[in-house]
Design a protein around this motif. Structure first.
Motif, PDB file in Angstrom:
ATOM      1  N   SER A  73       9.058  -7.046  -5.343  1.00 13.78           N
ATOM      2  CA  SER A  73       8.767  -7.370  -3.945  1.00 13.78           C
ATOM      3  C   SER A  73       7.274  -7.613  -3.731  1.00 13.78           C
ATOM      4  O   SER A  73       6.436  -7.134  -4.490  1.00 13.78           O
ATOM      5  N   PRO A  74       6.922  -8.342  -2.654  1.00  9.64           N
ATOM      6  CA  PRO A  74       5.512  -8.668  -2.405  1.00  9.64           C
ATOM      7  C   PRO A  74       4.708  -7.568  -1.734  1.00  9.64           C
ATOM      8  O   PRO A  74       3.483  -7.672  -1.644  1.00  9.64           O
ATOM      9  N   PHE A  75       5.377  -6.511  -1.258  1.00 13.27           N
ATOM     10  CA  PHE A  75       4.660  -5.429  -0.584  1.00 13.27           C
ATOM     11  C   PHE A  75       5.243  -4.099  -1.040  1.00 13.27           C
ATOM     12  O   PHE A  75       6.457  -3.938  -1.123  1.00 13.27           O
ATOM     13  N   PHE A  76       4.342  -3.160  -1.360  1.00 10.41           N
ATOM     14  CA  PHE A  76       4.813  -1.882  -1.884  1.00 10.41           C
ATOM     15  C   PHE A  76       3.796  -0.801  -1.562  1.00 10.41           C
ATOM     16  O   PHE A  76       2.588  -1.000  -1.707  1.00 10.41           O
ATOM     17  N   VAL A  77       4.280   0.319  -1.082  1.00 12.65           N
ATOM     18  CA  VAL A  77       3.429   1.498  -0.873  1.00 12.65           C
ATOM     19  C   VAL A  77       3.896   2.555  -1.857  1.00 12.65           C
ATOM     20  O   VAL A  77       5.044   3.004  -1.805  1.00 12.65           O
ATOM     21  N   ARG A  78       3.024   2.918  -2.796  1.00  9.78           N
ATOM     22  CA  ARG A  78       3.419   3.892  -3.810  1.00  9.78           C
ATOM     23  C   ARG A  78       3.442   5.296  -3.205  1.00  9.78           C
ATOM     24  O   ARG A  78       2.406   5.815  -2.776  1.00  9.78           O
ATOM     25  N   PRO A  79       4.623   5.929  -3.154  1.00 10.43           N
ATOM     26  CA  PRO A  79       4.695   7.283  -2.581  1.00 10.43           C
ATOM     27  C   PRO A  79       3.857   8.272  -3.394  1.00 10.43           C
ATOM     28  O   PRO A  79       3.844   8.223  -4.624  1.00 10.43           O
ATOM     29  N   SER A  80       3.161   9.140  -2.692  1.00 12.06           N
ATOM     30  CA  SER A  80       2.367  10.157  -3.375  1.00 12.06           C
ATOM     31  C   SER A  80       2.034  11.263  -2.378  1.00 12.06           C
ATOM     32  O   SER A  80       2.272  11.136  -1.170  1.00 12.06           O
ATOM     33  N   PRO A  83      -3.300  12.842   0.609  1.00 12.45           N
ATOM     34  CA  PRO A  83      -3.464  13.022   2.063  1.00 12.45           C
ATOM     35  C   PRO A  83      -4.028  11.784   2.754  1.00 12.45           C
ATOM     36  O   PRO A  83      -3.729  11.527   3.920  1.00 12.45           O
ATOM     37  N   ASP A  84      -4.832  10.993   2.032  1.00 12.37           N
ATOM     38  CA  ASP A  84      -5.365   9.764   2.620  1.00 12.37           C
ATOM     39  C   ASP A  84      -4.243   8.777   2.902  1.00 12.37           C
ATOM     40  O   ASP A  84      -4.269   8.057   3.912  1.00 12.37           O
ATOM     41  N   LEU A  85      -3.258   8.713   2.006  1.00  8.68           N
ATOM     42  CA  LEU A  85      -2.112   7.825   2.211  1.00  8.68           C
ATOM     43  C   LEU A  85      -1.308   8.257   3.432  1.00  8.68           C
ATOM     44  O   LEU A  85      -0.890   7.432   4.252  1.00  8.68           O
ATOM     45  N   PHE A  86      -1.092   9.562   3.567  1.00  9.57           N
ATOM     46  CA  PHE A  86      -0.331  10.074   4.710  1.00  9.57           C
ATOM     47  C   PHE A  86      -1.048   9.733   6.015  1.00  9.57           C
ATOM     48  O   PHE A  86      -0.439   9.245   6.972  1.00  9.57           O
ATOM     49  N   SER A  87      -2.350   9.983   6.053  1.00  6.82           N
ATOM     50  CA  SER A  87      -3.130   9.701   7.257  1.00  6.82           C
ATOM     51  C   SER A  87      -3.123   8.210   7.574  1.00  6.82           C
ATOM     52  O   SER A  87      -2.962   7.804   8.731  1.00  6.82           O
ATOM     53  N   LEU A 268      -7.383   2.003   2.519  1.00  5.40           N
ATOM     54  CA  LEU A 268      -6.756   2.156   1.214  1.00  5.40           C
ATOM     55  C   LEU A 268      -6.805   0.824   0.472  1.00  5.40           C
ATOM     56  O   LEU A 268      -6.788  -0.243   1.094  1.00  5.40           O
ATOM     57  N   PRO A 269      -6.850   0.866  -0.859  1.00  4.16           N
ATOM     58  CA  PRO A 269      -6.840  -0.374  -1.631  1.00  4.16           C
ATOM     59  C   PRO A 269      -5.445  -0.976  -1.709  1.00  4.16           C
ATOM     60  O   PRO A 269      -4.468  -0.261  -1.927  1.00  4.16           O
ATOM     61  N   GLY A 270      -5.354  -2.276  -1.496  1.00 12.69           N
ATOM     62  CA  GLY A 270      -4.089  -2.995  -1.660  1.00 12.69           C
ATOM     63  C   GLY A 270      -4.208  -3.933  -2.841  1.00 12.69           C
ATOM     64  O   GLY A 270      -4.882  -4.968  -2.763  1.00 12.69           O
ATOM     65  N   LYS A 271      -3.581  -3.564  -3.947  1.00 12.33           N
ATOM     66  CA  LYS A 271      -3.749  -4.357  -5.176  1.00 12.33           C
ATOM     67  C   LYS A 271      -3.002  -5.686  -5.071  1.00 12.33           C
ATOM     68  O   LYS A 271      -1.844  -5.748  -4.662  1.00 12.33           O
ATOM     69  N   GLY A 272      -3.698  -6.745  -5.425  1.00  9.68           N
ATOM     70  CA  GLY A 272      -3.096  -8.070  -5.491  1.00  9.68           C
ATOM     71  C   GLY A 272      -3.278  -8.657  -6.875  1.00  9.68           C
ATOM     72  O   GLY A 272      -4.226  -8.307  -7.589  1.00  9.68           O
ATOM     73  N   TYR A 273      -2.376  -9.560  -7.261  1.00  7.80           N
ATOM     74  CA  TYR A 273      -2.420 -10.190  -8.577  1.00  7.80           C
ATOM     75  C   TYR A 273      -2.553 -11.702  -8.429  1.00  7.80           C
ATOM     76  O   TYR A 273      -2.069 -12.290  -7.452  1.00  7.80           O
ATOM     77  N   SER A 274      -3.179 -12.323  -9.415  1.00  4.97           N
ATOM     78  CA  SER A 274      -3.198 -13.786  -9.470  1.00  4.97           C
ATOM     79  C   SER A 274      -3.330 -14.242 -10.923  1.00  4.97           C
ATOM     80  O   SER A 274      -3.715 -13.463 -11.798  1.00  4.97           O
TER      81      SER A 274
END
Length: 414
Positions: A73-80, A83-87, A268-274
């Protein structure tokens, strides 16, 4: 004039240095790497006034949950348990509504149009070539649902004064007759443009050094000293630097830098590929966005750059080949005669888009440290918004009236 230290040598830092130095300030850039592979290098190179809808929008939560279970998929949030992700997630949920989209449209339009104007001015100066092409971008769609959504966005764009038009499949075909299409149609974002990012970054670096801007490569900031509500100095690579003004423009590394100064930037960083593929036939003349697949395709320098995905996660060096495979497999569904091969891992570029929870950048003075300006959080539009951000940073430091209102981009809004 004043002395200024910019922390970060990506497109935002370089653009800030350009306009600050031209305003007469003495500028030093502290860059943690060697400038050979910052986030802008692998960018799709799109300048996008059309992108007036922030990432935090209605429907993104439900769609994001569906995508969580698709490895391509083109969008993904890695569960962890981060605390920064939760906020960040809580803030994102609060902003993913129609009211936020409505409030964001004009500020995003204004900063994008300013940036495009500045790109045009930089091109007209002729000091270096960065491949500016103003043919717009085509947003292709295959389903009726996407067609209706894109037509609605086009109407909204036109109400904002942006040049957009809904095209039939045949009209799309006439623009690029050598390219086969399997689509219902597209929206032609005529207000958009594109550049060759590699040439842009190299040209800016050369121009800045020619104009006596010091670029200290491999100088990662390790300590920030504050005193009496100001930054007193920063330490990097065993050196101590002090200036009248400081700019945090470190992209996805900005929160770590800010913490050294006792500040918190929700980002938060959003990793993209090319990856690049040769296209000697030159069949594609106009960059494309694939609505359902969320893939970007840009003709560049005799090749085509394919890119996509947004993985919200910690900064890491993993290459998720399934995400890249998702990009590869999506392309012939829209363009039957474009069949890029799955690239070798060594040929896959990835970078980290600095993503704020509401989808708007942070641009402005810090309330806690009066000589600090924050310029980060541009998400997928860093390259697009680079010149405008740099110009605004220069105006803030020079205590001039900014060309556009900055309240929506306040770094203290959280």
């Amino acid at each position: 004039m004043a002395s200024v230290i910019i922390i970060g040598g990506g497109i935002i830092g370089l653009s800030s240095a350009l306009y600050l130095s031209e305003a007469g300030h003495q500028v030093t850039i502290l860059e943690k790497g060697d400038l050979s592979d910052n986030c802008s290098f692998g960018n799709a190179g799109m300048i996008v006034p059309s992108h007036f809808i922030p990432l935090a929008a209605p429907g993104m939560v439900q769609q994001g949950i569906k995508w969580m279970f698709d490895s391509k998929s083109p969008f993904f949030v890695r569960p962890s348990l981060n605390p920064d992700l939760f906020s960040w997630g809580i803030k994102f949920l609060k902003k993913a509504n129609a009211a936020h989209v409505e409030e964001s449209a004009v500020p995003l339009r204004d900063i994008s149009l300013l940036s495009k104007k500045l790109y045009e001015e930089l091109h007209q100066r002729g000091e270096f070539d960065f491949g500016l092409v103003e043919k717009g971008i085509l947003m292709f769609y295959k389903t009726q649902k996407a067609a209706e959504e894109e037509a609605h966005l086009a109407e909204k764009g036109k109400s904002l004064g942006l040049d957009m038009e809904v095209l039939s499949r045949d009209a799309c075909k006439s623009l690029q007759p050598e390219l086969e299409l399997d689509v219902l149609g597209a929206v032609h974002y005529r207000c958009d443009a594109h550049v060759y990012p590699n040439q842009l970054i190299k040209g800016l670096v050369s121009l800045l050094e020619k104009n006596c801007v010091r670029i200290a490569r491999n100088h990662e900031v390790s300590r920030i000293e504050t005193s009496a509500g100001k930054i007193a100095s920063v330490a990097a690579a065993g050196e101590r630097f002090s200036a009248d003004h400081y700019i945090i423009a470190g992209g996805s590394w900005s929160p770590a830098v800010a913490r050294l100064a006792g500040l918190r930037i929700p980002l938060l960083p959003g990793k993209g590929y090319s990856f690049m593929a040769k296209e000697p036939e030159g069949r594609m003349k106009i960059p494309a966005l694939l609505a359902e697949a969320r893939v970007a395709i840009t003709p560049m320098n005799g090749s085509i750059r394919y890119g996509g995905t947004m993985e919200i996660d910690r900064i890491n060096t993993r290459v998720n080949l399934n995400r890249v495979r998702g990009i590869v497999e999506a392309i012939p569904k829209y363009f039957p005669d474009l069949h890029p091969e799955m690239p070798a891992e060594k040929d896959i570029w990835f970078g980290f888009r600095p993503s704020s929870p509401d989808g708007l950048p942070y641009i402005g003075r810090s309330k806690k440290l009066s000589n600090l300006v924050i310029a980060t959080g541009h998400g997928m539009m860093g390259l697009s918004l680079g010149p405008a951000t740099g110009k605004l940073v220069s105006q803030i430091v020079s205590e001039q009236q900014p060309e556009i209102p900055l309240s929506a981009f306040s770094p203290d809004r959280y």
